[in-house]
Scaffold this motif. Sequence first.
Motif, PDB file in Angstrom:
ATOM      1  N   LEU A   1      10.967   1.542  23.977  1.00  0.00           N
ATOM      2  CA  LEU A   1      11.583   1.041  22.749  1.00  0.00           C
ATOM      3  C   LEU A   1      10.631   1.162  21.568  1.00  0.00           C
ATOM      4  O   LEU A   1      11.031   1.473  20.441  1.00  0.00           O
ATOM      5  N   LEU A   2       9.360   0.921  21.807  1.00  0.00           N
ATOM      6  CA  LEU A   2       8.393   1.055  20.723  1.00  0.00           C
ATOM      7  C   LEU A   2       8.243   2.517  20.319  1.00  0.00           C
ATOM      8  O   LEU A   2       7.932   2.829  19.170  1.00  0.00           O
ATOM      9  N   GLY A   3       8.482   3.408  21.279  1.00  0.00           N
ATOM     10  CA  GLY A   3       8.492   4.829  20.950  1.00  0.00           C
ATOM     11  C   GLY A   3       9.608   5.131  19.952  1.00  0.00           C
ATOM     12  O   GLY A   3       9.393   5.817  18.947  1.00  0.00           O
ATOM     13  N   HIS A   4      10.768   4.585  20.205  1.00  0.00           N
ATOM     14  CA  HIS A   4      11.893   4.765  19.265  1.00  0.00           C
ATOM     15  C   HIS A   4      11.538   4.176  17.902  1.00  0.00           C
ATOM     16  O   HIS A   4      11.838   4.746  16.853  1.00  0.00           O
ATOM     17  N   THR A   5      10.928   2.999  17.962  1.00  0.00           N
ATOM     18  CA  THR A   5      10.575   2.328  16.713  1.00  0.00           C
ATOM     19  C   THR A   5       9.620   3.191  15.888  1.00  0.00           C
ATOM     20  O   THR A   5       9.793   3.359  14.676  1.00  0.00           O
ATOM     21  N   LYS A   6       8.640   3.747  16.583  1.00  0.00           N
ATOM     22  CA  LYS A   6       7.655   4.586  15.893  1.00  0.00           C
ATOM     23  C   LYS A   6       8.345   5.753  15.199  1.00  0.00           C
ATOM     24  O   LYS A   6       8.056   6.074  14.045  1.00  0.00           O
TER      25      LYS A   6
ATOM     26  N   SER B   1      11.482   5.912  14.275  1.00  0.00           N
ATOM     27  CA  SER B   1      12.294   5.401  13.169  1.00  0.00           C
ATOM     28  C   SER B   1      11.443   5.198  11.920  1.00  0.00           C
ATOM     29  O   SER B   1      11.809   5.610  10.818  1.00  0.00           O
ATOM     30  N   VAL B   2      10.289   4.591  12.110  1.00  0.00           N
ATOM     31  CA  VAL B   2       9.415   4.311  10.965  1.00  0.00           C
ATOM     32  C   VAL B   2       8.899   5.621  10.367  1.00  0.00           C
ATOM     33  O   VAL B   2       8.936   5.824   9.145  1.00  0.00           O
ATOM     34  N   ARG B   3       8.451   6.512  11.223  1.00  0.00           N
ATOM     35  CA  ARG B   3       7.907   7.787  10.742  1.00  0.00           C
ATOM     36  C   ARG B   3       8.947   8.542   9.920  1.00  0.00           C
ATOM     37  O   ARG B   3       8.637   9.141   8.893  1.00  0.00           O
TER      38      ARG B   3
ATOM     39  N   ALA C   1      11.299   7.300   8.181  1.00  0.00           N
ATOM     40  CA  ALA C   1      11.568   6.634   6.906  1.00  0.00           C
ATOM     41  C   ALA C   1      10.395   6.755   5.955  1.00  0.00           C
ATOM     42  O   ALA C   1      10.505   6.430   4.776  1.00  0.00           O
TER      43      ALA C   1
END
Lengths: 165, 165
Positions: B147-152, B154-156, B158
């Motif tokens: 999940l943190l991989g997805h988050t990373k 997503s942030v990148r 944006a």
Amino acid sequence: MSVDAETALAHAPPGHKDELRLWLRLLTCTTLIEGEIRSRLRRDFDTTLPRFDLLAALDRAPEGLSLGEVSRRMMVSNGNVTGLATRLEAEGLIERRARPGDRRAQLLRLTAKGRREFARQSAAHEGWIAELLAGVTPVERGALFRLLGHTKISVRNALPPEPSA
Amino acid sequence: MSVDAETALAHAPPGHKDELRLWLRLLTCTTLIEGEIRSRLRRDFDTTLPRFDLLAALDRAPEGLSLGEVSRRMMVSNGNVTGLATRLEAEGLIERRARPGDRRAQLLRLTAKGRREFARQSAAHEGWIAELLAGVTPVERGALFRLLGHTKISVRNALPPEPSA
DNA sequence: CCTCATTCCTTGAAGCCTAAACTATTCCAG
DNA sequence: CTGGAATAGTTTAGGCTTCAAGGAATGAGG
């Protein structure tokens, strides 16, 4: 010391590499988001994250907070809060007020200007976070939130107990 | 739809409270862990997290790294690395070496002492992380990592695009 | 009353960090 | 070759952060 390279590699880590990778990824995510928030706070409001955090803490406590309470909520040292409060007071965003009945303590409160300013910043901040996390689905967000809750408990349990609380 | 409390709550913020709560929890977890690691690095090795991170970066690059490469990997400013490297060089843990063929650049490398010292610190560090995350099951860790991989990502996505990479 | 521990805050020294300005070097296009 | 853009590092000013030491006020026992 060791017999050969393989032996050294094999016994040095008892298998904690997974935890380490998880921690590094957690740190990367936080650093990325935090860096972007800092950058935008500077760009759009000419302020910093610690200032914003202090205003946020006071915004949630209309009755005001002592420096010590702020220090605990922000998880920073008390000496740190002194300087932060001094700068924000100089900018007219917060005010120091003596606490009746205890001449040691003072209450920090938002001024009217501080409330106005924080409202602007806060709205933008909320939008930024939503923007940065837009690629994570609501279901994933729910799962993350729950798992991070477990993580928080795990860490707290491993920490030395706090003086009081 | 209707005009009651539920509706009011629902539209006042466009619904970004969830993202905000997730971010705050993420930040809390990271801050808790990071603070404990900083504290133990100071207590057991009389060093700091940035120093440790710089040694770690060099440890992964036996050929050495330029200051700029270190700056990118650590996600900090280049001016920051200058000071950090100066202090670590003064302690004899790293060395500056001119890069052949380019008189602007220099390579940072661990000294023998630096390698020894980092090995000690690194082993302890890995154990600490495992200890702090001991309350999170392997399955949960796997889910978090993903999940943190997805988050990373997503942030990148944006983020404003980097100059090169 | 004292006295002593505790609480609340400030100060000082040292390190971390950034943005911006600056120096030195390299690269490239003409 | 040469002038200007780009790259690598350093410096500077200012802010954040901690730890440790200390001052001022409070409170609890004697």
